[in-house]
Every structure is written in C-alpha cells, then in structure tokens.
Motif scaffolding. Structure first.
Motif, PDB file in Angstrom:
ATOM      1  N   VAL A  17     -62.343  78.914  53.515  1.00  0.00           N
ATOM      2  CA  VAL A  17     -62.731  79.856  52.464  1.00  0.00           C
ATOM      3  C   VAL A  17     -63.207  79.031  51.275  1.00  0.00           C
ATOM      4  O   VAL A  17     -62.641  77.977  50.955  1.00  0.00           O
ATOM      5  N   ARG A  18     -64.261  79.491  50.611  1.00  0.00           N
ATOM      6  CA  ARG A  18     -64.798  78.786  49.461  1.00  0.00           C
ATOM      7  C   ARG A  18     -64.096  79.257  48.192  1.00  0.00           C
ATOM      8  O   ARG A  18     -63.986  80.459  47.938  1.00  0.00           O
ATOM      9  N   LYS A  44     -58.639  90.653  56.751  1.00  0.00           N
ATOM     10  CA  LYS A  44     -57.387  90.344  56.053  1.00  0.00           C
ATOM     11  C   LYS A  44     -57.598  90.376  54.549  1.00  0.00           C
ATOM     12  O   LYS A  44     -56.742  90.834  53.786  1.00  0.00           O
ATOM     13  N   TYR A  45     -58.765  89.930  54.111  1.00  0.00           N
ATOM     14  CA  TYR A  45     -59.097  89.994  52.676  1.00  0.00           C
ATOM     15  C   TYR A  45     -59.173  91.450  52.225  1.00  0.00           C
ATOM     16  O   TYR A  45     -58.617  91.813  51.171  1.00  0.00           O
ATOM     17  N   ALA A  85     -57.173  84.345  54.007  1.00  0.00           N
ATOM     18  CA  ALA A  85     -58.180  85.399  54.065  1.00  0.00           C
ATOM     19  C   ALA A  85     -59.496  84.828  53.538  1.00  0.00           C
ATOM     20  O   ALA A  85     -59.515  83.876  52.748  1.00  0.00           O
ATOM     21  N   VAL A  86     -60.578  85.439  53.957  1.00  0.00           N
ATOM     22  CA  VAL A  86     -61.903  84.986  53.520  1.00  0.00           C
ATOM     23  C   VAL A  86     -62.478  86.051  52.589  1.00  0.00           C
ATOM     24  O   VAL A  86     -62.668  87.202  52.990  1.00  0.00           O
ATOM     25  N   GLY A  87     -62.746  85.653  51.351  1.00  0.00           N
ATOM     26  CA  GLY A  87     -63.292  86.562  50.352  1.00  0.00           C
ATOM     27  C   GLY A  87     -63.134  85.959  48.976  1.00  0.00           C
ATOM     28  O   GLY A  87     -62.739  84.786  48.814  1.00  0.00           O
ATOM     29  N   ASP A  88     -63.402  86.760  47.943  1.00  0.00           N
ATOM     30  CA  ASP A  88     -63.328  86.282  46.554  1.00  0.00           C
ATOM     31  C   ASP A  88     -61.869  86.268  46.105  1.00  0.00           C
ATOM     32  O   ASP A  88     -61.387  87.191  45.449  1.00  0.00           O
TER      33      ASP A  88
END
Length: 409
Positions: A17-18, A44-45, A85-88
C-alpha cells in the motif's frame, strides 16, 4: 505485476500500500491473480470506511460513552496502522483524529451537564429539606403526612450528590420526618386515651339506659334519658369498633322506653301522625335541593329545612327510618358535593396530577423520538421494543390526563 493508485502486487505476490512514508507491506497473495489480490485488500479498506462511518454516526446520534468510543476508535486505528488494507489510509487516520476530538468535546459537554444537574439536584433537595422541616411542626396530620410521603417520592427521583452532601441533607430530611411522626404518634396516643375514657363513660351510660328502659315513671325517666344523652355527647367519641355498638345499645334502650310510653299515651299518636306529615313535607322540600348546583345555596337551604325539622316532634316509630332516611340522603348528597368541590380545588392534588402528566408527556415524546430514530436507522428490533414501551406510557398518560380533567383542566 499489478498496481492501482494506492497499491500494487509484485511478481512474488507481495501486496503493498502506498503511504506518505512510502510503500508498506500489506500481505502476500498466493492464490488467484494480482488483480484479485488488490481487490481483496481494497474491500478490506472499504470495510474500514464503513466501520468508521458507523462509529461516527453512533458518536453523533447516540449516548455512546466516551470510554466505549475511544476503545472502538483504538480498535480501528490498530487495523489502519497495521497496513492490512489498500486505500487512502491517511484519510482514515484524519477521520479517526477528528472523531477523537468530537468524543473529547462530548466528554466535556457531558461533564458540564453533570455538574449542572448536580447543582440542580442540590437545590431541589435543599428545598425538599426546607419544606419537610416546616411540615415537621404541622398539626395537619393527614395533609402533612401525605405531603411528606410525596416529598420522599420526589427525593427518590433526584440524582445522588457527593456522599457527604447527600448524607447531610438526607439526615436533616429524615430527622424532620421522624420529628413529625413522633408528634403525630403522641397526638394519636393521647386521642386513643381520650377515646378509651369515652368508652368507659359510655358503657356506664348504656348500663343505666338499659336499666331504665322498662321504667313506667314516664316523666322522670324521660328527663333522665335527656340527661344521659347530654352526658353521651359530652363524653366524646369512643374507638370506632366500639362506638356504633354502644350507640345502638344506648339508642335501643331509649327506643324501648319511648315506644312503651307511646303505647300508653295513645293520644300522642295523633300528634306524631301530624309530625310525620310535617316531616314528609320538609323531606319533599329538602329533596327539591337536589341535584346540587350551587353548593352555598344548597347548604343554606338545607340548614333552613333542618332547623324546622328539628323543631318538629316525634313521628311514629315505624315511619321514622324512612322519613329520616330521605333527609339523610339529601344531607349525604350535599356532603359528597362538598367533598367533590374540595378535591377539585385542592391545589396540592392538582399540582401532583399536573406534575405527573408533564413527566409522562415528556417520557412519551422521548420514546416516540427514539423509536423514530431507531426505525430510520433500520434497527427495527429496537424500534419495536421502544414502540411497545411507548404504548404503555401513552396509556398511563391518557389515564393521568383524564384524572387532571377532574380538577377542571
């Protein structure tokens, strides 16, 4: 390798994740395509987004405690900080930080509200104590006793203060009630003693009245019965369980004597027959007073009839109960009207009825709002429960409103 604005999957299946601090490892993916791996961690995000949204709503619309809110925030923050999780994720942290500020703000608001409620409760209890101490010196035993019981119920409904203050006020309150109870007990003990004295006096009068019932010395005995009646009235009332029996025996002895005298002096029958006609006419006049519309006028009219009634002599014994019963029925109706007027104008009873109605109305309004909110949030189980409780409170409110109407509004 697969990627999107917030994450990527490398050729080994590791998902990243970034973040502002660079890429962070989310996890590894062995089964399926890289796109499926990213989709899984993006879901998941989204789950975290939904969880934060629900918590924000609970904080905003329910009475969730600050402690429980902080625990829930910490649980979500752990998941965000773990980078699973992948997101902001930074946006989620920002929302969590804002949520913490809101919780702290509500904590302070509730603290201020509790302080205000405590001050109000202190003032209310001080007022109850002051009133109780005034009532402690009252001789209005029934009214003051009922009011003190009402004050206890009011006290029980108030929040507790700090232990020292609450104990001190309760000690004064309890002392006032005890002082009143002690005075009332002493009063009724004295009254019981007086009634016991009256019972002994009336038992002696009954014994003499029964002994005289067979006398044929009409003039002397009749005069003695009048003296005995004066002594009876002067003796006061005996205990309720003895008074009626003693009176029946006393009155019965007189009836025996006067009935015998009447049979001997038959010439008085004519006079008593005329008396009966007069009393029947007076009973007719008295019955015209009913129904009572103007209590003052009704009392005055009945007093006038009764004075003339008392001036009329004896009537035949077999007609006495019927004609006297007619007068007594009118007198009872006037007394009932007086009692109804007293109840209608009793300010304490009206105030209690109005206070109860107000409390029930507030409870009904609150339950209706809560049920509506629960229904709007999709919590049908809670809404059904609240609506059942609302039905019960509404029934009590309807009953209280009906009682309030009896006071003229």
């Amino acid at each position: 390798m697969s990627s999107d604005p917030w994450g990527r999957v490398d050729e080994t299946g590791t998902v990243y994740v970034r973040t502002a601090d660079g890429e962070q490892v989310v996890g590894s993916w062995a089964a399926g395509s890289p796109e499926e791996a990213l989709a899984y961690f993006e879901r998941k995000y989204e789950g975290l987004v939904v969880e934060i949204g629900l918590l924000e709503k609970r904080v905003q619309t329910t009475d969730l405690s600050a402690k429980d809110a902080q625990t829930a925030i910490g649980h979500i923050r752990e998941q965000v900080d773990a980078h699973h999780a992948v997101g902001d994720l930074a946006a989620l942290r920002t929302r969590l930080d804002e949520l913490v500020r809101k919780v702290e703000s509500r904590r302070e608001e509730r603290k201020a509200q509790r302080a205000k409620q405590s001050d109000e409760a202190r003032k209310a209890k001080e007022e109850l104590v002051a009133e109780a101490e005034q009532l402690a010196a009252s001789d209005q035993w029934r009214v003051a006793g009922e009011r003190l019981r009402a004050l206890v119920d009011t006290w029980k409904g108030l929040p507790r203060l700090d232990r020292k203050s609450d104990d001190e006020l309760w000690h004064r309150f309890s002392h006032a009630r005890s002082a009143f109870s002690k005075r009332r007990k002493a009063h009724f003990a004295q009254l019981d003693s007086q009634r016991e004295d009256a019972r002994r006096v009336k038992e002696r009068l009954v014994v003499e009245a029964e002994a005289l019932s067979g006398s044929t010395d009409w003039g002397t005995t009749a005069a003695r019965y009048r003296d005995l009646m004066a002594d009876w009235k002067a003796a006061g009332r005996a205990q309720r369980e003895h008074e009626d029996d003693l009176w029946n025996r006393f009155r019965g002895a007189q009836d025996v004597f006067f009935a015998a005298r009447s049979s001997v002096f038959a010439e008085r029958d004519v006079e008593q027959g005329e008396n009966l006609k007069l009393k029947e006419a007076l009973a007719d006049e008295a019955e015209q007073i009913l129904p009572v519309r103007d209590l003052k006028s009704a009392r005055a009219a009945f007093r006038s009839v009764n004075e003339r009634w008392e001036a009329v002599g004896h009537v035949p014994r077999d007609a006495r109960g019927k004609v006297e019963g007619r007068m007594q029925a009118v007198e009872r109706a006037i007394q009932e009207a007086e009692e109804a007027e007293w109840r209608r104008t009793n300010p304490e009873a009206r105030a209690r009825a109005a206070g109860l109605t107000g409390q029930l109305q507030a409870a009904v309004d609150k339950l209706r709002d809560q049920a509506g909110q629960a229904r709007a949030q999709g919590n049908n189980s809670r809404a059904d429960k609240l609506e059942r409780e609302l039905e019960g409170r509404q029934a009590l409110l309807d009953q209280a409103l009906k009682g309030l109407e009896e006071f003229g509004g």
